[in-house]
Design a protein around this motif. Structure first.
Motif, short mmCIF file in Angstrom:
data_model
loop_
_atom_site.label_atom_id
_atom_site.label_comp_id
_atom_site.label_asym_id
_atom_site.label_seq_id
_atom_site.Cartn_x
_atom_site.Cartn_y
_atom_site.Cartn_z
N UNK A 185 48.59 72.33 57.23
CA UNK A 185 49.00 71.26 56.31
C UNK A 185 50.49 70.94 56.43
N UNK A 186 51.28 72.00 56.57
CA UNK A 186 52.73 71.77 56.69
C UNK A 186 53.02 71.00 57.99
N UNK A 187 52.35 71.39 59.06
CA UNK A 187 52.54 70.68 60.33
C UNK A 187 52.20 69.20 60.16
N UNK A 188 51.09 68.92 59.49
CA UNK A 188 50.70 67.52 59.26
C UNK A 188 51.78 66.77 58.48
N UNK A 207 58.74 64.31 61.97
CA UNK A 207 59.11 65.56 62.68
C UNK A 207 60.54 66.03 62.41
N UNK A 208 61.12 65.67 61.28
CA UNK A 208 62.49 66.10 61.01
C UNK A 208 62.58 67.61 60.81
N UNK A 209 63.65 68.22 61.35
CA UNK A 209 63.79 69.66 61.21
C UNK A 209 64.06 70.05 59.75
N UNK A 210 64.93 69.27 59.09
CA UNK A 210 65.20 69.55 57.69
C UNK A 210 63.93 69.39 56.86
N UNK A 211 63.13 68.37 57.18
CA UNK A 211 61.87 68.16 56.47
C UNK A 211 60.94 69.35 56.62
N UNK A 212 61.03 70.02 57.77
CA UNK A 212 60.15 71.17 57.98
C UNK A 212 60.52 72.29 57.00
N UNK A 213 61.84 72.50 56.80
CA UNK A 213 62.25 73.51 55.82
C UNK A 213 61.82 73.10 54.42
N UNK A 214 61.98 71.81 54.12
CA UNK A 214 61.56 71.31 52.81
C UNK A 214 60.08 71.52 52.60
N UNK A 215 59.30 71.21 53.64
CA UNK A 215 57.85 71.31 53.51
C UNK A 215 57.42 72.76 53.25
N UNK A 216 58.07 73.70 53.94
CA UNK A 216 57.72 75.10 53.71
C UNK A 216 58.11 75.52 52.30
N UNK A 217 59.34 75.16 51.90
CA UNK A 217 59.84 75.61 50.59
C UNK A 217 59.05 75.04 49.43
N UNK A 218 58.53 73.82 49.61
CA UNK A 218 57.81 73.19 48.49
C UNK A 218 56.30 73.37 48.61
N UNK A 219 55.84 74.07 49.64
CA UNK A 219 54.39 74.23 49.79
C UNK A 219 53.86 75.12 48.67
N UNK A 248 51.68 77.37 48.91
CA UNK A 248 51.52 78.75 49.36
C UNK A 248 52.81 79.54 49.23
N UNK A 249 53.95 78.85 49.33
CA UNK A 249 55.23 79.56 49.29
C UNK A 249 55.41 80.30 47.97
N UNK A 250 54.80 79.79 46.93
CA UNK A 250 54.97 80.39 45.61
C UNK A 250 53.82 81.34 45.25
N UNK A 251 52.90 81.54 46.18
CA UNK A 251 51.75 82.39 45.84
C UNK A 251 52.02 83.86 46.09
N UNK A 252 51.29 84.68 45.37
CA UNK A 252 51.40 86.12 45.53
C UNK A 252 50.05 86.74 45.20
N UNK A 253 49.74 87.81 45.87
CA UNK A 253 48.49 88.51 45.55
C UNK A 253 48.80 89.90 45.04
N UNK A 254 48.16 90.25 43.94
CA UNK A 254 48.29 91.59 43.40
C UNK A 254 47.57 92.56 44.32
N UNK A 255 48.21 93.68 44.58
CA UNK A 255 47.58 94.68 45.43
C UNK A 255 46.61 95.49 44.57
N UNK A 256 45.35 95.40 44.96
CA UNK A 256 44.34 96.13 44.20
C UNK A 256 44.08 97.44 44.93
N UNK A 257 44.37 98.54 44.26
CA UNK A 257 44.16 99.84 44.89
C UNK A 257 42.67 100.15 44.93
N UNK A 258 42.17 100.43 46.12
CA UNK A 258 40.73 100.67 46.22
C UNK A 258 40.31 101.95 45.49
#
Lengths: 422, 521
Positions: free
Chosen positions: B487-490, B497-509, B511-521
């Motif tokens: 999606x970011x590539x799109x 194809x701006x380089x700065x836009x690529x950083x923006x796209x990653x930072x605002x995606x 997924x960048x703000x997601x986190x998964x709790x580690x569930x101990x088996x």
């Protein structure tokens, strides 16, 4: 106290002459443990020119000290023998573990190194259980060795199977680390006050870390556990500040390699003399180092050179480097032997190991590894020919000679016989 | 090794060399998922930048710390940032120097007044929020004030507080906590602020960013995008050039290379010029949001007189660095800069394999697998012929040929440029030859044609995004990230194809703000 005042206390004059800063130090070795054994492991990168190793051409700098040196031949580090590329990383990681490294860039896993096993027994009462020193930080970018973690290439000492011991490459910083909290100019009251302040802060941080760990997941708990362990160790150190007189080494750190190594040797002798630690590892370069030895007239990358393809000129260059590496080691031994330690000299109470990650660098070979033991703690000089004995057995033999009766090191569960007499 | 075994190895390598990461079926709909990421310790750069921004100090205590182990090409990967007791002892030493420095400045900016109890009590919540990158709690303040009180003297008390703040795991680590309810979740706005600032600045969040976390601005897509733009405009975003591009493009290697000065005109001045050219080139793409594909093809660069003359523009009437038109010269983009050509060469000669490997690994994310055992022993390599001829003879072995067929042609294309990037028609042993064919069948005559092919390869854009994403997250992109990377590539492609836009796209995606709790088996 401030460390600045300690630097002033030293004065520039001693610094300029070089060695004399050591001479005022440690006038009396601490009584109780003065004769305790010390372990010193000295690593050189890229193997050795093996022909000149065997005819002892590269050992020439040790000729006058041959009685204090045991050359062990024919050892094989089979766990370091990989079915894939990564032989430098595996040999380096295996030097003090005789274990096979797990191939991972992010999750290295190996085994405890012998300096750690030694320190678990003999390092409890010294300010630092063990000290890792070196001369190269590490390449700035890229992959170190074919998918093996860079940690394997930059460390021979492992605190735990997954954590390398941080390696100090600045002589000054090593000194600061050894003598943190030490201030010859401070009054007893001031020292006591400083000790109590450090302890309160560490207590606060330790409690905060322990509480926080409880809220986190398993991987995070491991990371903060490492931190907590470090905090506890610093807390212990606060109680055991070295009592001998020590001045800081000259600054800035030397930029040329021979002087830098001299400075590191100063730090090693000082650390052992003051009983600040009893286990030291030293990496003269990192694994597969491509450093140029132009100051020896060998202006090629060392690793490039080690792939000599039988070329006599390149092998001659490797011999010059190998002899110089042995000469640096010989200087350390001379310094240890010139340093009083209880009923003898430091060398009387030290066992030093000199080796590399490979034997012939061109073939990436892990058999017939170059191995020197030196000193007078638990070994007798001479030559010990083995017929493909395990490298782990040598490591285990070293520990047994130093009264660390472990049941296994790497792939070996029987210590190599014949280190102390043949 | 038997012939059969050799064939199996060769086939295995072929398969490994042909892999193409990151492709997916665009019609597939997938729930976003986040891999587990371990708590991250500040690395050396981040530590020094953080104390600079927190305390206004000019000290760089981490400069002498042991080097951080890099992994996946970067030195900010959470799992690789190990910590032994010696490092903790070094933190304690560093803190003494920092405390002395702040004390000498009358405790600014930690305290806004003389260090009496009232002042400390009043200043602490704000200072702790900056230092620990989250709002302080009543317990935090009580614990720190207890240390202050126990010291019994204002300056000593302030010193104790500062020591504790700087040795706290909240300062040294980037801690993220999980709510009990969700497994995969969005991090808190304060945690997001830290993710953003250590990605874009390699440093702590500033007050404006912390305020945006406090008032909910970061939870809003527009607000988040505005903050990201503000951060990219800030001077501190130069850290992306130093630390992201410095590692992605291996610019940091220039510090360590040495050249035989009897064969090459190389010295410290040229080393510095090479570094500056690459820095200015990347900066122009970042600041002007230039099409990142042009990084490989642009005919303008930044050069001083020394570089200009190396590029064949002899009488340059200028001082310092200027933007230089190289369209009349056989030069185009990153891969013909003196710096890149030097940092991919050993001391005495060029290494087509090393240059080819760089392009595959760093620019296309198709790293060749390690050579088979014993592959470095080249007993039968001919001692005569050009570098190309000798390398071709050496890899005739089918064990080596499979991968070298994709590595070497790329490197051969650059044989006109020597180990410091100067043009040559012959190497030490003969006339160089630069034509070649890629495994895809695409043929080229020289480097200028090759860089056009590389720039047109969609793998270059997706690889660049993948590298940015790895640096941003401090971990390897996992299978869970395939969708978001696509999606970011799109998004980057649609925006030109701006380089700065690529950083923006990653930072605002998302997924960048997601986190998964580690569930101990």
């Amino acid at each position: 106290m401030t460390r600045a005042s300690r630097r002033r206390f030293l004065g520039g004059a001693a610094a300029m002459i070089g060695l004399p800063w050591l001479e005022a130090l440690c006038p009396e070795a601490t009584a109780a443990d003065a004769r305790a054994s010390r372990l010193l492991c000295w690593y050189v990168p890229n193997g050795m020119p093996m022909e000149a190793w065997h005819d002892e051409g590269v050992l020439a700098p040790l000729a006058e000290r041959r009685d204090d040196v045991l050359v062990v031949r024919g050892l094989v580090n089979a766990p370091a023998e990989l079915p894939t590329a990564g032989q430098h990383a595996a040999g380096t990681a295996g030097m003090l573990t005789a274990a096979t490294p797990v191939r991972s860039e992010t999750h290295p896993s190996l085994g405890k190194s012998i300096d750690t096993l030694f320190a678990e027994v003999h390092g409890r009462h010294t300010p630092l259980p063990a000290l890792a020193l070196g001369t190269q930080d590490g390449d700035a970018v890229g992959n170190c060795d074919n998918g093996f973690s860079c940690a394997y290439s930059r460390h021979i000492s492992w605190v735990s199977p997954t954590t390398p011991r941080d390696k100090i490459t600045s002589p000054r910083l090593a000194f600061e680390l050894l003598f943190a909290g030490y201030d010859p100019t401070a009054s007893v009251t001031a020292l006591e006050r400083r000790r109590s302040e450090r302890t309160s802060v560490l207590d606060y941080v330790g409690e905060q870390t322990a509480a926080l760990r409880g809220e986190l997941g398993a991987s995070d708990r491991v990371k903060l556990g490492e931190y907590l362990e470090g905090v506890r160790e610093v807390e212990r150190r606060v109680q055991t500040i070295p009592t001998c007189d020590a001045d800081a080494p000259p600054e800035p750190d030397a930029s040329d390699l021979p002087t830098r190594i001299e400075q590191m040797i100063d730090v090693m002798v000082l650390a052992l003399r003051c009983d600040a630690t009893r286990a030291i590892t030293f990496m003269l370069g990192n694994s597969a180092s491509n450093r140029s030895f132009d100051f020896l007239g060998v202006p090629y990358g060392h690793h490039d050179l080690s792939h000599h393809q039988g070329d006599p000129e390149q092998i001659a260059g490797l011999e010059v480097i190998g002899r110089w590496e042995v000469e640096m080691f010989a200087r350390l031994l001379a310094r240890l032997d010139a340093t009083d330690d209880g009923d003898g000299t430091l060398l009387d109470h030290t066992l030093a190991l000199f080796s590399s990650e490979l034997s012939d660098g061109n073939a990436h070979a892990h058999d017939d590894l170059p191995a020197l033991l030196a000193g007078r703690a638990g070994i007798a000089g001479g030559t010990l020919q083995t017929d493909g004995a395990r490298w782990g057995a040598l490591l285990m033999g070293i520990l047994h000679a130093l009264d660390v009766p472990v049941a296994r090191v790497g792939d070996a569960d029987v210590p190599l016989a014949g280190l102390s007499s043949r | 090794m038997s012939t059969t075994a050799r064939w199996i190895v060769a086939l295995g390598l072929l398969a490994a060399c042909g892999q193409d990461p990151g492709s997916r079926d665009p019609t597939e709909s997938v729930e976003l998922e986040a891999p587990i990421v371990t708590v991250r310790r500040l690395n050396r750069v981040e530590y020094d930048n953080t104390v600079r921004d927190l305390l206004g100090t000019s000290l760089s205590p981490a400069r002498l710390f042991p080097t951080d182990t890099h992994a996946l090409g970067f030195d900010n990967v959470a799992d690789a940032l190990t910590l032994s007791p010696a490092q903790v002892a070094l933190y304690e030493l560093a803190v003494d120097d920092l405390v002395a420095d702040v004390r000498a400045r009358g405790w600014t900016p930690m305290l806004a007044c003389a260090p009496d109890r009232a002042c400390v009590e009043q200043s602490l919540p704000g200072f702790v929020r900056r230092a620990w990158r989250r709002p302080s709690t009543v317990e935090d303040i009580a614990g720190l004030l207890a240390l202050y009180d126990a010291a019994g003297e204002p300056d000593e008390g302030a010193a104790q507080v500062l020591r504790a703040v700087l040795l706290s795991p909240w300062f040294l680590f980037r801690i993220e906590r999980d709510p009990a309810s969700a497994v995969t979740h969005r991090v808190s706005d304060y945690e997001l602020a830290s993710r953003l600032s250590y990605f874009l600045w390699s440093s702590m969040p500033d007050d404006a960013l912390l305020d945006a976390a406090a008032d909910g601005t970061l939870s809003d897509a527009e607000g988040l995008a505005a903050q990201v733009r503000r951060m990219l405009d800030d001077d501190k975003a130069a850290s992306l050039v130093e630390h992201f591009a410095g590692q992605w493009l291996h610019v940091r290697l220039l510090d360590d290379i040495f050249r035989d000065d009897t064969r090459f005109s190389f010295d410290e001045e040229l080393r510095a010029s090479m570094r500056t050219e690459l820095r200015l080139l990347v900066t122009s793409f970042l600041e002007e949001d230039r099409d990142l594909r042009e990084l490989l093809t642009t005919t303008t660069t930044f050069a001083d007189r020394r570089l200009a003359s190396l590029y064949g523009i002899a009488s340059a009437p200028f001082d310092g660095f200027v933007e230089l038109d190289l369209s009349s010269r056989p030069r185009a983009g990153l891969l013909t800069t003196a710096g890149w050509l030097a940092l991919t060469s050993p001391p005495f000669r060029t290494s087509p394999a090393q240059r080819g490997k760089f392009v595959l690994s760093q620019l296309l994310c198709r790293p060749p697998p390690p050579p088979p055992p014993g592959a470095t022993v080249v007993e039968d390599a001919p001692k005569t012929g050009t570098t190309r001829e000798r390398l071709e003879a050496h890899v005739a072995d089918p064990q080596c040929a499979a991968c070298h067929a994709s590595i070497d042609p790329i490197g051969f294309a650059f044989e006109h440029y020597d180990a410091v990037g100067a043009w040559r028609d012959e190497d030490a042993n003969g006339v160089v030859q630069t034509d070649g064919v890629l495994p895809t069948g695409e043929a080229f005559g020289d480097a200028l044609e090759l860089v056009e092919i590389l720039a047109d390869d969609p793998a270059f854009v997706s690889c660049t995004v993948r590298q940015i994403y790895t640096f941003a997250r401090g971990r390897a992109p996992g299978p869970e990230d395939a969708v978001v990377l696509g999606d970011i590539v799109d998004e980057v492609a649609e925006g030109g194809y701006g380089l700065r836009s690529a950083f923006e796209a990653v930072a605002t995606s998302e997924a960048f703000a997601l986190r998964r709790r580690e569930v101990t088996p």
